[in-house]
Design a protein around this motif. Structure first.
Motif, PDB file in Angstrom:
ATOM      1  N   MET A   1     -12.859 122.073  77.134  1.00 22.67           N
ATOM      2  CA  MET A   1     -12.426 120.736  76.760  1.00 22.67           C
ATOM      3  C   MET A   1     -13.243 119.719  77.537  1.00 22.67           C
ATOM      4  N   GLU A   2     -14.062 118.945  76.834  1.00 21.61           N
ATOM      5  CA  GLU A   2     -14.939 117.993  77.502  1.00 21.61           C
ATOM      6  C   GLU A   2     -14.196 116.715  77.875  1.00 21.61           C
ATOM      7  N   LYS A   3     -13.360 116.199  76.952  1.00 23.43           N
ATOM      8  CA  LYS A   3     -12.649 114.956  77.201  1.00 23.43           C
ATOM      9  C   LYS A   3     -11.153 115.200  77.129  1.00 23.43           C
ATOM     10  N   ARG A   4     -10.460 114.758  78.124  1.00 24.80           N
ATOM     11  CA  ARG A   4      -9.011 114.930  78.146  1.00 24.80           C
ATOM     12  C   ARG A   4      -8.357 113.714  77.508  1.00 24.80           C
ATOM     13  N   GLU A   5      -8.107 113.787  76.224  1.00 23.53           N
ATOM     14  CA  GLU A   5      -7.491 112.698  75.509  1.00 23.53           C
ATOM     15  C   GLU A   5      -5.986 112.680  75.739  1.00 23.53           C
ATOM     16  N   THR A   6      -5.350 111.555  75.415  1.00 23.86           N
ATOM     17  CA  THR A   6      -3.901 111.453  75.537  1.00 23.86           C
ATOM     18  C   THR A   6      -3.238 112.034  74.288  1.00 23.86           C
ATOM     19  N   MET A   7      -1.932 112.169  74.338  1.00 24.34           N
ATOM     20  CA  MET A   7      -1.219 112.691  73.175  1.00 24.34           C
ATOM     21  C   MET A   7      -1.357 111.734  71.997  1.00 24.34           C
ATOM     22  N   LEU A   8      -1.275 110.431  72.267  1.00 20.49           N
ATOM     23  CA  LEU A   8      -1.438 109.455  71.201  1.00 20.49           C
ATOM     24  C   LEU A   8      -2.818 109.556  70.571  1.00 20.49           C
ATOM     25  N   GLU A   9      -3.844 109.667  71.381  1.00 24.73           N
ATOM     26  CA  GLU A   9      -5.202 109.798  70.856  1.00 24.73           C
ATOM     27  C   GLU A   9      -5.350 111.078  70.031  1.00 24.73           C
ATOM     28  N   SER A  10      -4.667 112.123  70.458  1.00 23.94           N
ATOM     29  CA  SER A  10      -4.712 113.372  69.717  1.00 23.94           C
ATOM     30  C   SER A  10      -4.057 113.225  68.346  1.00 23.94           C
ATOM     31  N   TYR A  11      -2.939 112.501  68.302  1.00 23.09           N
ATOM     32  CA  TYR A  11      -2.272 112.239  67.025  1.00 23.09           C
ATOM     33  C   TYR A  11      -3.183 111.443  66.096  1.00 23.09           C
ATOM     34  N   LEU A  12      -3.760 110.364  66.622  1.00 17.58           N
ATOM     35  CA  LEU A  12      -4.599 109.492  65.794  1.00 17.58           C
ATOM     36  C   LEU A  12      -5.855 110.213  65.320  1.00 17.58           C
TER      37      LEU A  12
END
Length: 364
Positions: free
Chosen positions: A1-12
């Motif tokens: 995993m290169e970038k640790r996105e947030t849950m919201l970013e993952s949803y979008l």
């Protein structure tokens, strides 16, 4: 995993709306055993915190905990894995395998040292230097100790991981034991069960993921929101126990009428779990509801606690269950008689008041 996105970013990123994101947060709040006034904090954490890295190790086990996990209905295990956490290593759920996969484990441990959540399924085998349970060409006990050092928190999934489980049953030829003896001083969240309830498993990992801390635990390291009550306390057959009405065999009239299964070996009075309220298959049923006595699978060493379907000799400090049943039956009968007598007195008083009322009206 290169970038640790947030849950919201993952949803979008997946094309889901913010409305769906909020609904997901509400569901998570409920499944974590939190009150509704915590929804705003869950949403805030899901918007700002990067997805937690999770490493899932498999020790001496049957993969039953993983099989339970993927049947979670709220949240769905697929949503949890694809949207809510960053699952970097898991023998069952990961696409990778072999040497490259083991190399990825080492890289993940190095990159996220001190940040990742370690989930462990299965017991630790120690006989013959742990060679009865090998993973990646190494004894599991070595891998566990190495990975546990860099974990922010550790979750022990299933009774095998918490206390040795079936592998640790007498005479225990593989020397299997719970992981707590081999993880040092790292905080451990014990989630016993054979296997645990799916929503309990997802609720625990999401609590750590969103709030960055372990949930409130009881004296045995279990989350209070899921292990705070005995199965006996939430059992729909409890009124029959209180009335001294017990099934004597699985095919007698008492069993057919849903009477208490205590005499058939039910461990509900001494077992702490959420089976009676959460149940299985999205609340459809659980062993007692299907007609089987609880075997206490979330208790340590439950396999060695005598024949599973033999009645417990005593019920806590109250003594012999036969005497309890007889006493409760007498008390119930006496209570019914008192209630009936009180009802007669009340009716007589109402009739008298009614007559007095008529007389008063007639005198006016």
């Amino acid at each position: 995993m290169e970038k640790r996105e947030t849950m919201l970013e993952s949803y979008l990123r997946r094309g889901l709306s913010r409305r769906t994101f909020i609904k997901g947060c509400v569901a998570l709040t409920t499944m974590m055993g939190l009150s509704t006034d915590m929804v705003s904090k869950v949403v805030e954490a899901a918007e700002k915190k990067p997805l937690p890295v999770v490493i899932w190790l498999h020790g001496h086990e049957c993969t039953g905990c993983d099989e339970s996990f993927i049947r979670s209905g709220a949240p769905l295990a697929s949503d949890l894995v694809l949207t809510n956490i960053a699952l970097e290593y898991d023998h069952l759920l990961s696409a990778g395998s072999g040497e490259p996969f083991e190399h990825h484990l080492e890289e993940t441990v190095k990159k996220y040292w001190g940040q990742y959540i370690l989930a462990v399924e299965g017991a630790v085998s120690t006989t013959d230097n742990g060679t009865f349970c090998m993973s990646g060409g190494k004894p599991f006990v070595e891998t566990l100790q190495r990975v546990a050092k860099g974990a922010a928190a550790i979750i022990a999934y299933g009774t095998c991981a918490t206390d040795g489980g079936i592998q640790g049953a007498k005479p225990n030829p593989t020397g299997s034991a719970g992981i707590k003896h081999y993880t040092g001083t790292k905080p451990i969240i014990n989630v016993p069960g054979c296997p645990p309830i799916p929503e309990v498993m997802t609720g625990v990992v999401m609590h750590v993921a969103l709030f960055g801390k372990i949930p409130p635990l009881d004296s045995e390291g279990r989350p209070k929101q899921f292990y705070g009550n005995r199965i006996h306390d939430t059992c729909y057959r409890r009124p029959f126990f209180d009335a001294g009405m017990f099934a004597d065999s699985y095919d007698d009239e008492g069993a057919k009428k849903g009477w208490c299964l205590y005499k058939l070996g039910c461990r509900g009075p001494e077992t702490y779990n959420s089976c009676g309220n959460l149940r299985w298959y999205q609340g459809m049923s659980y062993p007692i509801q299907s007609g089987a006595a609880c075997i206490g699978c979330s208790n340590a060493h439950f396999w060695d606690e005598g024949p599973m379907f033999a009645r417990l000799p005593e019920y806590g400090p109250l003594g012999d269950i036969d005497k309890i049943g007889a006493g409760l039956a007498v008390a119930t009968a006496a209570g019914v008689a008192v209630h009936a007598a009180a009802s007669v007195v009340q009716k007589q008083q109402r009739d008298k008041d009614k007559e007095n009322g008529k007389e008063q009206v007639g005198n006016k």
